[in-house]
Design an enzyme around this catalytic site. Structure first.
Site, PDB file in Angstrom:
ATOM      1  N   LYS A 166       0.846  -1.188   0.000  1.00  0.00           N
ATOM      2  CA  LYS A 166       0.000   0.000   0.000  1.00  0.00           C
ATOM      3  C   LYS A 166       0.886   1.244   0.000  1.00  0.00           C
ATOM      4  O   LYS A 166       1.899   1.283   0.714  1.00  0.00           O
ATOM      5  CB  LYS A 166      -0.885   0.000   1.244  1.00  0.00           C
ATOM      6  CG  LYS A 166      -1.814  -1.203   1.299  1.00  0.00           C
ATOM      7  CD  LYS A 166      -2.829  -1.130   0.181  1.00  0.00           C
ATOM      8  CE  LYS A 166      -3.692  -2.364   0.117  1.00  0.00           C
ATOM      9  NZ  LYS A 166      -4.771  -2.224  -0.876  1.00  0.00           N
ATOM     10  N   ASP A 194      -0.234  -0.062  -4.622  1.00  0.00           N
ATOM     11  CA  ASP A 194      -1.671   0.237  -4.589  1.00  0.00           C
ATOM     12  C   ASP A 194      -1.887   1.495  -3.755  1.00  0.00           C
ATOM     13  O   ASP A 194      -1.653   1.483  -2.545  1.00  0.00           O
ATOM     14  CB  ASP A 194      -2.413  -0.963  -3.969  1.00  0.00           C
ATOM     15  CG  ASP A 194      -3.922  -0.771  -3.949  1.00  0.00           C
ATOM     16  OD1 ASP A 194      -4.400   0.305  -4.355  1.00  0.00           O
ATOM     17  OD2 ASP A 194      -4.625  -1.716  -3.519  1.00  0.00           O
ATOM     18  N   GLU A 220      -1.796   0.505  -8.879  1.00  0.00           N
ATOM     19  CA  GLU A 220      -3.235   0.248  -8.685  1.00  0.00           C
ATOM     20  C   GLU A 220      -3.940   1.450  -8.066  1.00  0.00           C
ATOM     21  O   GLU A 220      -3.416   2.074  -7.139  1.00  0.00           O
ATOM     22  CB  GLU A 220      -3.368  -0.975  -7.774  1.00  0.00           C
ATOM     23  CG  GLU A 220      -4.795  -1.417  -7.481  1.00  0.00           C
ATOM     24  CD  GLU A 220      -4.821  -2.793  -6.799  1.00  0.00           C
ATOM     25  OE1 GLU A 220      -3.942  -3.635  -7.106  1.00  0.00           O
ATOM     26  OE2 GLU A 220      -5.697  -3.024  -5.963  1.00  0.00           O
ATOM     27  N   GLU A 246     -11.815  -2.532  -8.904  1.00  0.00           N
ATOM     28  CA  GLU A 246     -12.527  -3.180  -7.797  1.00  0.00           C
ATOM     29  C   GLU A 246     -13.796  -2.423  -7.402  1.00  0.00           C
ATOM     30  O   GLU A 246     -14.660  -2.990  -6.744  1.00  0.00           O
ATOM     31  CB  GLU A 246     -11.583  -3.350  -6.596  1.00  0.00           C
ATOM     32  CG  GLU A 246     -11.126  -2.045  -5.988  1.00  0.00           C
ATOM     33  CD  GLU A 246     -10.002  -2.223  -4.959  1.00  0.00           C
ATOM     34  OE1 GLU A 246      -8.858  -2.434  -5.381  1.00  0.00           O
ATOM     35  OE2 GLU A 246     -10.279  -2.184  -3.757  1.00  0.00           O
ATOM     36  N   ASP A 269     -13.790  -7.760  -8.804  1.00  0.00           N
ATOM     37  CA  ASP A 269     -13.858  -8.658  -7.654  1.00  0.00           C
ATOM     38  C   ASP A 269     -15.174  -9.421  -7.758  1.00  0.00           C
ATOM     39  O   ASP A 269     -16.233  -8.795  -7.834  1.00  0.00           O
ATOM     40  CB  ASP A 269     -13.807  -7.819  -6.358  1.00  0.00           C
ATOM     41  CG  ASP A 269     -13.668  -8.684  -5.117  1.00  0.00           C
ATOM     42  OD1 ASP A 269     -14.419  -9.673  -4.995  1.00  0.00           O
ATOM     43  OD2 ASP A 269     -12.816  -8.378  -4.280  1.00  0.00           O
ATOM     44  N   HIS A 296      -9.468  -8.944  -8.456  1.00  0.00           N
ATOM     45  CA  HIS A 296      -9.237  -8.439  -7.100  1.00  0.00           C
ATOM     46  C   HIS A 296      -9.895  -9.436  -6.143  1.00  0.00           C
ATOM     47  O   HIS A 296     -10.959  -9.954  -6.429  1.00  0.00           O
ATOM     48  CB  HIS A 296      -9.921  -7.077  -6.987  1.00  0.00           C
ATOM     49  CG  HIS A 296      -9.915  -6.472  -5.612  1.00  0.00           C
ATOM     50  ND1 HIS A 296     -10.935  -6.675  -4.700  1.00  0.00           N
ATOM     51  CD2 HIS A 296      -9.011  -5.675  -5.005  1.00  0.00           C
ATOM     52  CE1 HIS A 296     -10.648  -5.999  -3.586  1.00  0.00           C
ATOM     53  NE2 HIS A 296      -9.485  -5.390  -3.749  1.00  0.00           N
ATOM     54  N   GLU A 329      -4.779 -12.603  -5.925  1.00  0.00           N
ATOM     55  CA  GLU A 329      -4.510 -11.710  -4.792  1.00  0.00           C
ATOM     56  C   GLU A 329      -4.740 -12.480  -3.500  1.00  0.00           C
ATOM     57  O   GLU A 329      -5.846 -12.941  -3.216  1.00  0.00           O
ATOM     58  CB  GLU A 329      -5.427 -10.478  -4.843  1.00  0.00           C
ATOM     59  CG  GLU A 329      -5.209  -9.600  -3.635  1.00  0.00           C
ATOM     60  CD  GLU A 329      -5.737  -8.184  -3.786  1.00  0.00           C
ATOM     61  OE1 GLU A 329      -6.626  -7.957  -4.627  1.00  0.00           O
ATOM     62  OE2 GLU A 329      -5.250  -7.307  -3.042  1.00  0.00           O
TER      63      GLU A 329
HETATM   64 CA    CA Z   1      -6.762  -2.373  -4.159  1.00  0.00          CA
END
Ligand code: CA
Length: 376
Positions: A166, A194, A220, A246, A269, A296, A329
């Protein structure tokens, strides 16, 4: 066979060590499962992405449209529910709630036909899915760079060949973290970043340009998902492949992103996009637009199992002797009920996860664990 009941199960745990993405602080784990019961005793399970209590309420309001129907009529049930709720939202809780119902219907179909879902959906291109470890959040009040490097070194020790961290904690701090992470992991490990849409387009360009030299697999959600034009700008003004999707629920939202040339990689997702039925439609959309599809996945083992069946049916595009296989993921953040709610945990082996091959999703729910993590 007839649907006689739909239940939701909320799962809740308060975290001792909260962690943060660019915009959110995770103090709890809170998820919503959907259970559909048939008159012949077959039961199917699904999961909804996003706020669990909202999803449970929306599933409840959809229930009367499914009761009494043949659960094998998956597409007609999906369409009639969506038609009733279209006006209240083409994205968001309508799609996430419907996702849980749809996945549970596919689980029922698999149990009825005694076949795994991927078989019913046309067959698997692969049943061993290489996974990437998701983590690298910022511990609340902690040092992001150090915790990120320590955590990802541990994931590589476990066997993962790819990791996602992240960012969105400050342009120069993020650039430094990515630089140090690449130095720590060496050149053989794939790194994805991300931002959880924590940048504006100016800062996202700065980060993308600065860290491209560290061989980043994808960038991302650099900016907010509504800013479709900014996604296109980012693809033009920095060189890292852009990934998102997502929160672009359903085929219409995905098509809009395709038309505007927003992404190199679409990340639907199955628990958010409208379930496996809708996710399957996005395979075709990606193929005709020549966009890579990498799902995702975020949630419990039910979401993981549904994601694995989806992975199995994504065709290699283009066909070649050296085909690209989308990575799974695999969330490694702490969640005590993620695997506890099923009887046989879905684990990775040296960074590879096997698609469950039992009927339906191929998992069995551990009901005592549902009780243990119930918020009530
Ligand atoms: Ca994400």
């Amino acid at each position: 066979m007839e649907i006689v009941d739909i239940h939701t199960h909320l799962l809740y745990h308060e975290l001792d060590k909260p962690f943060q993405s660019a915009f959110s602080t995770f103090k709890t784990r809170f998820h919503c499962l959907v259970e559909i019961v048939c008159d012949n005793g077959i039961v199917g399970w699904g999961e909804c992405l996003g706020p669990a209590d909202i999803n449970a309420a929306v599933v409840k309001s959809m229930t009367s449209l499914a009761i009494g129907r043949n659960p094998l009529d998956i597409e007609p049930i999906w369409q009639s529910i969506y038609d009733q709720f279209r006006d209240q939202g083409q994205r968001g809780p309508i799609h996430t709630a419907l996702s849980g119902i749809d996945i549970a219907l596919w689980d029922i179909a698999g149990k009825y036909h005694n076949a795994p879902i991927y078989q019913l959906m046309g067959g698997a291109y692969r049943t061993e899915i290489p996974a990437y470890a998701t983590g690298g959040f910022c511990p609340q009040g902690g040092d992001h760079q150090q915790s990120c490097i320590d955590e990802m070194m541990a994931r590589v020790e476990e066997g993962f060949k790819a990791v996602k961290i992240k960012i969105g904690f400050g342009v120069y701090k993020d650039i430094e973290t990515i630089k140090e992470l690449r130095a720590a992991l060496g050149t053989d490990i794939e790194i994805m970043i991300d931002a959880n849409h924590g940048y504006d387009v100016i800062d996202a360009i700065k980060v993308g340009r600065a860290v491209a030299q560290f061989n980043i697999e994808w960038f991302e959600e650099p900016v907010i998902p509504e800013a479709l034009k900014s996604y296109k700008t980012l693809r033009q003004r920095q060189s890292i492949p852009i990934a998102a999707g997502e929160t672009w629920h359903g085929r219409f939202a995905a098509q809009e992103a395709m038309e505007q040339g927003c992404v190199d990689i679409l990340q639907p997702d199955v628990c958010g996009v409208g379930g496996l039925s809708e996710a399957r439609k996005l395979i075709t959309l990606c193929e005709v637009n020549h966009v890579r599809l990498v799902p995702h996945v975020w949630g419990t083992a039910v979401a993981l199992a549904a994601g694995l069946h989806f992975h199995a049916i994504i065709p290699p595009t283009p066909g070649s002797h050296n085909q690209y296989s989308p990575k799974l993921e695999f969330d490694r953040t702490y969640n005590p009920f993620r695997q506890a709610i099923i009887t046989q945990p879905i684990e990775h082996n040296n960074g590879v996860v096997t698609v469950p091959n039992g009927p339906g999703l191929g998992i069995e729910i551990n009901r005592s664990s549902l009780k243990e993590f119930s918020p009530n």
